[in-house]
Design a protein around this motif. Structure first.
Motif, PDB file in Angstrom:
ATOM      1  N   ALA B  91     -24.755  67.689 -81.485  1.00 61.43           N
ATOM      2  CA  ALA B  91     -23.445  68.297 -81.759  1.00 61.43           C
ATOM      3  C   ALA B  91     -23.605  69.778 -82.116  1.00 61.43           C
ATOM      4  CB  ALA B  91     -22.780  67.542 -82.914  1.00 61.43           C
ATOM      5  N   GLU B  92     -24.600  70.052 -82.928  1.00 59.75           N
ATOM      6  CA  GLU B  92     -24.851  71.429 -83.350  1.00 59.75           C
ATOM      7  C   GLU B  92     -25.175  72.312 -82.143  1.00 59.75           C
ATOM      8  OE1 GLU B  92     -27.991  72.296 -86.449  1.00 59.75           O
ATOM      9  OE2 GLU B  92     -26.391  71.370 -87.636  1.00 59.75           O
ATOM     10  N   HIS B  97     -23.835  76.358 -78.301  1.00 55.87           N
ATOM     11  CA  HIS B  97     -23.744  76.724 -76.885  1.00 55.87           C
ATOM     12  C   HIS B  97     -22.365  77.270 -76.564  1.00 55.87           C
ATOM     13  CE1 HIS B  97     -24.752  76.467 -72.646  1.00 55.87           C
ATOM     14  NE2 HIS B  97     -23.584  75.831 -72.431  1.00 55.87           N
ATOM     15  N   ALA B  98     -21.337  76.603 -77.111  1.00 59.78           N
ATOM     16  CA  ALA B  98     -19.960  77.031 -76.853  1.00 59.78           C
ATOM     17  C   ALA B  98     -19.719  78.434 -77.414  1.00 59.78           C
ATOM     18  CB  ALA B  98     -18.994  76.016 -77.483  1.00 59.78           C
ATOM     19  N   LYS B 103     -19.015  84.288 -76.572  1.00 61.88           N
ATOM     20  CA  LYS B 103     -19.452  85.651 -76.868  1.00 61.88           C
ATOM     21  C   LYS B 103     -19.864  86.371 -75.578  1.00 61.88           C
ATOM     22  CE  LYS B 103     -22.839  87.839 -79.900  1.00 61.88           C
ATOM     23  NZ  LYS B 103     -24.119  87.490 -80.551  1.00 61.88           N
ATOM     24  N   LEU B 104     -20.606  85.621 -74.745  1.00 62.34           N
ATOM     25  CA  LEU B 104     -21.081  86.218 -73.495  1.00 62.34           C
ATOM     26  C   LEU B 104     -19.903  86.548 -72.583  1.00 62.34           C
ATOM     27  CD1 LEU B 104     -24.241  84.068 -72.695  1.00 62.34           C
ATOM     28  CD2 LEU B 104     -24.161  86.491 -73.300  1.00 62.34           C
ATOM     29  N   ASN B 105     -18.923  85.641 -72.543  1.00 62.60           N
ATOM     30  CA  ASN B 105     -17.736  85.879 -71.720  1.00 62.60           C
ATOM     31  C   ASN B 105     -17.021  87.154 -72.174  1.00 62.60           C
ATOM     32  OD1 ASN B 105     -18.160  83.724 -70.076  1.00 62.60           O
ATOM     33  ND2 ASN B 105     -16.736  82.331 -71.148  1.00 62.60           N
ATOM     34  N   ALA B 106     -16.906  87.260 -73.522  1.00 65.64           N
ATOM     35  CA  ALA B 106     -16.213  88.447 -74.069  1.00 65.64           C
ATOM     36  C   ALA B 106     -16.958  89.718 -73.665  1.00 65.64           C
ATOM     37  CB  ALA B 106     -16.135  88.323 -75.595  1.00 65.64           C
TER      38      ALA B 106
END
Lengths: 245, 164
Positions: B91-92, B97-98, B103-106
């Motif tokens: 879960a962590e 990852h999400a 952040k990478l998308n931004a």
């Protein structure tokens, strides 16, 4: 007298040691009575002294006393079953009396009371009468059905029933003669071959001497075997009286 | 044969009865109970020992079962712990990852915006430089000055043609 004293049958002669009379009856203490008494004392001492330590783990002597007990007990249980326990003291006495009588007779110059047909016949007759009474007490008149062999057609009854009765009545004779004849024949043969040793001299006597040695071993076996046979047949007869067939 | 002499029968029978009955009594009352009791004692002792051994065996069996039960419980517990830990870690990892993806998308979006702006600016610069070059080149080629507006118009027509 001298020739008779060394004959093969001289060993069977009854010699009066202490003359006794009970009324008109001769009850002298003879060599036969001496060996019967010896048997009585030896058997009693063998068992009583053998068991005096009452050890949980038996010594040699105690083992032998226990072995003789278990030998006869197993014999009786295997042939008669648990109902036979009542007759164990009698069967055991019979076995030890004959065995010690036979074995004492193997000692040179001793007397073998079991080589007298009157003694063996008295014992066999006691067994026969006792067993017959036992059969009548146990089964009443139904005891006569013992003489009808099971699974034989009625046509054969007139033939089979007399045969069965004769074979039943001959039991005490065969029982007594078997023991008496075995012992008498064996001891006579020993004596005859022992006589050959003397008459053939030092060189020629080697062969009969070897034969007598071998025969003595055989006679020891027979002494035990005949006590065993007498006992096991008694067990069979008790079983017949209790269970009929 | 001495066995067949009837005169010897009576004493033999008498002493046979006497000795046999005495032996019978001695066996019946003394010897046989003695032997019988010790044999029975021994049998009881053996049975007792066997019983004890049987009980000890059962005890050992119970202990073994308890031990195996404990081991099985421990194993189950360990497996539960491992499962819980691995679930937690999964879960962590998913959440991290999400976050990273976001952040990478931004950053990507920002970089793309910056590239677009730079591109716009570069195009604007091209137009100015092209107008200057056109004006100077035309002046040299035809020997007279052309107005800045004409130059600009010519450049625009070419650039627009290119673009369409």
């Amino acid at each position: 007298m001298a020739a008779e004293g060394h004959g093969p049958l001289a060993q069977f002669e009854i010699k009066t040691l202490i003359p006794l009379k009970m009324g008109e009856i001769d009850v002298s203490f003879t060599n036969s009575a001496l060996f019967m008494s010896l048997t009585l004392v030896l058997v009693t001492l063998f068992l009583v002294l053998g068991m005096r330590q009452r050890a949980l783990i038996p010594g040699r002597w105690q083992s032998m006393a226990e072995m003789s007990y278990e030998f006869v007990a197993n014999l009786l249980r295997d042939t008669v079953g648990n109902e036979g326990r009542k007759y164990f003291p009698f069967v055991f006495t019979l076995f030890m009396f004959i065995l010690f009588g036979n074995m004492l007779g193997m000692i040179p110059y001793s007397f073998t009371f079991t080589s007298h047909v009157i003694v063996t016949f008295a014992m066999a007759l006691t067994v026969f009468v006792g067993v017959t009474i036992l059969g009548f007490v146990k089964h009443g008149l139904h005891f006569f059905s013992f003489f009808v062999p099971p699974g034989v057609s009625v046509v054969l009854w007139p033939l089979m029933i007399p045969i069965e009765i004769i074979s039943y009545l001959s039991r005490p004779i065969s029982l007594s003669v078997r023991l008496f004849a075995n012992l008498t024949a064996g001891h006579t043969m020993l004596k005859v071959f022992a006589g050959f040793i003397i008459s053939l001299g030092v060189v020629g006597g080697v062969l009969p001497f070897a034969f007598v040695v071998a025969l003595t071993g055989l006679e020891l076996l027979i002494a035990f075997l005949q006590a065993y046979v007498f006992t096991i047949l008694t067990c069979f007869y008790i079983n017949d009286a209790l269970h009929l067939h | 044969m001495p066995q067949l002499d009837p005169s010897t029968f009576a004493p033999q029978l008498f002493w046979l009865v006497v000795t046999f009955v005495l032996l019978y009594l001695a066996m019946w009352k003394i010897a046989l109970p003695k032997i019988g009791s010790i044999l029975q004692d021994r049998q009881e002792r053996i049975d007792d020992d066997l019983e004890k051994a049987e009980k000890l065996k059962q005890d050992a069996e119970a202990v073994r079962e308890a031990y195996e039960k404990t081991v099985a419980e421990g194993r189950n517990k360990a497996q539960d712990t491992i499962r819980a830990a691995s679930e937690k870690m999964a879960a962590e990892a998913a959440s991290q990852h999400a976050a990273l993806t976001e952040k990478l998308n931004a950053q990507t979006a920002e970089a793309e915006a910056r590239i677009d702006a730079a591109k716009e600016q570069a195009l604007a610069n091209i137009r100015t430089v092209a107008t200057d070059v056109t004006q100077a080149a035309a002046g040299k080629l035809i020997g007279r000055e052309i107005s800045e507006a004409d130059a600009e118009k010519a450049v625009a027509s070419v650039l627009d043609e290119e673009r369409h």
